[in-house]
Scaffold this active site. Structure first.
Site, mmCIF file in Angstrom:
data_model
loop_
_atom_site.group_PDB
_atom_site.id
_atom_site.type_symbol
_atom_site.label_atom_id
_atom_site.label_comp_id
_atom_site.label_asym_id
_atom_site.label_seq_id
_atom_site.Cartn_x
_atom_site.Cartn_y
_atom_site.Cartn_z
ATOM 1 N N SER A 66 2.172 1.558 1.573
ATOM 2 C CA SER A 66 2.452 0.221 2.093
ATOM 3 C C SER A 66 3.449 0.331 3.249
ATOM 4 O O SER A 66 3.168 1.007 4.230
ATOM 5 C CB SER A 66 2.934 -0.690 0.965
ATOM 6 N N GLU A 70 -6.798 -4.460 -1.842
ATOM 7 C CA GLU A 70 -5.413 -4.693 -1.441
ATOM 8 C C GLU A 70 -4.869 -5.961 -2.110
ATOM 9 O O GLU A 70 -4.664 -5.973 -3.306
ATOM 10 C CB GLU A 70 -5.304 -4.741 0.083
ATOM 11 N N HIS A 111 -3.670 -3.556 -4.155
ATOM 12 C CA HIS A 111 -2.496 -2.898 -3.596
ATOM 13 C C HIS A 111 -1.658 -2.271 -4.707
ATOM 14 O O HIS A 111 -1.366 -2.920 -5.710
ATOM 15 C CB HIS A 111 -1.676 -3.955 -2.852
#
Length: 455
Positions: A187, A305, A365
């Site tokens: 990230s 995500e 994510h």
């Protein structure tokens, strides 16, 4: 160096460091690599830590820059640890390791939060496979990335560069090879990897790079300055070094999170790396075209995500329509990076994580991290991945990352940023744990629109 079960004493250029040994794994936690960024040093470039004059107790995690979590609940367990010495790092190494490759892992959190003390980042499985893992902390939010007059830009990146210098100078004492360092992150950490790879200043500090759900996360200076002005108004101080410096880090972070929570202020990347200084003189994509050409790069994203929770058919339709913001932010960065590095002497390899967590409702994510680290038994994994995440997928993903850190090229073909690029697909529903595929990052045409958009 001496080692007995339970206690491990290390003599390094930084000084005497006392860690812990559990079985075949050695842990040295919370080692300061810079002077504490307090007082006059709070908004200044990091200063290397002086050599310890007394043995340093590295048996517990050090202080974290995060004082206030970004969200009430996070997928990754991200403990906040109080204290001033937030510029510290932890080393997890194999017992009796010698000249092992090194993995430096940069945590995520939107450059506003996150913690290197997460149990998901424990390097025990890498130690088992002959790799030394280092997890550094760095300044976050206003303290790390706010555009303030009289403050060096990109303090958070400067912290990471100094951590890499510490690794170069000290890691041999822990059994690591300073000439075989891979910098990796997820990230915001993956975005930091791409930023450092694109920077002339970062050159020579690492030999390989991995970006997990990273992207081109440069902040827009006008938007960031506007945010800082509104933050100062909310906190009742001028938006200056002196104004914010008169408040505790906790108070400033609380103000940031409250301001973000207001209508129209939910962008997690409102503060981040800035373009225009010695570290990032040009945008990251432009820098990748000329810098880091000899550094192999592995990068990818999860299939969903931030778009988990939708039934499979609806999720597939959303991807086909190209409507997801996270496709633009995360997935489109993969072919874009490959295109920027099209003429690089080292390769660029793509992957896509597709295993849908039954708890989170998709390949979302952060869900890939316990697989890459092979820590499916770590605290918090059952809450995020369910009680029976596929161990064979963790074995396959971890093995690919281990091979890359050890210096081997991935088993699939490199990418060039063109349609039909090859990629490794992990955990696709109904498929083997790993499968080579093409076109997973290709632009798509929304149904009935006739217009191509990046996926």
């Amino acid at each position: 160096m001496t080692a007995v079960e339970g206690v491990d004493v290390m003599e390094a250029p930084a000084g005497t460091i006392i860690g812990r040994r559990t079985g075949r794994v050695r842990r040295f936690l919370g080692i300061p690599f810079a002077e504490a960024p307090v007082g006059a040093r709070r908004f200044a470039a990091p200063v290397p830590r002086s050599r310890f004059t007394q043995p340093f107790d590295a048996s517990r995690h050090g202080a974290t820059s995060q004082r206030v979590p970004l969200f009430a609940t996070t997928t990754i367990p991200e403990p906040s640890v109080p204290g001033d010495d937030v510029l510290n790092l932890s080393v997890v190494a194999p017992v009796d390791g010698e000249s092992c490759p090194v993995l430096v892992w940069i945590h995520g959190g939107g450059f506003l939060a996150g913690s290197p003390a997460s149990p998901w980042y424990d390097g025990r499985s890498f130690a088992r496979d002959g790799i030394v893992t280092v997890t550094p902390g760095y300044r976050l939010g206003v303290d790390g990335f706010a555009p303030l007059d009289g403050v060096p830009p990109n303090l958070g990146l400067r912290d990471l560069l100094l951590a890499l210098d510490w690794v170069r100078e000290n890691i041999a004492a822990f059994g690591g090879d300073p000439d075989r360092v891979t910098v990796a992150g997820q990230s915001a950490g993956g975005g930091a990897v791409l930023a450092l790879l694109s920077s002339r200043v970062g050159s020579g500090r690492f030999r390989r790079a991995v970006s997990v759900s990273g992207g081109f996360f440069e902040s827009r200076e006008d938007a960031a300055r506007d945010f800082v002005v509104r933050l100062g108004d909310r906190l009742g101080v001028p938006p200056t070094r002196a104004g914010f410096g008169g408040l505790t880090v906790e108070r400033v972070q609380q103000g940031v999170h409250l301001l973000r929570g207001e209508a129209g202020d939910d962008d997690p990347l409102v503060l981040g790396p800035f373009v225009g200084d010695d570290i990032l003189p040009v945008p990251v994509a432009d820098g990748l075209a000329v810098q880091g050409q000899g550094v192999p790069l592995l990068l990818g994203a999860t299939g969903d995500e931030f778009d988990g929770g939708a039934p499979g058919s609806r999720n597939a339709a959303a991807r086909a329509a190209g409507t997801r913001v996270t496709d633009t932010l995360f997935r489109a960065a993969c072919p874009r990076a490959a295109a920027s590095r099209r003429d690089a002497t080292a390769g660029t390899w793509l992957y896509s994580f597709e295993w849908p967590s039954p708890v989170l409702g998709g390949a979302v994510h952060c869900a890939d991290i316990p697989f890459f680290f092979d820590v499916l038994d770590a605290p918090g994994t059952a809450e995020a991945l369910g009680t029976r995440p596929p161990a064979e997928l963790a074995t396959a993903m971890h093995a690919d990352l281990v091979a890359f850190v050890h210096g081997r090229s991935p088993a699939w073909e490199p990418a060039t940023g063109r349609p039909g690029d090859p990629a490794r697909e992990y955990g696709g529903p109904g498929a083997e744990p790993t499968a080579d595929t093409t076109g997973v990052f290709d632009p798509v045409v929304p149904a009935g629109s006739g217009t191509a958009e990046a996926c």
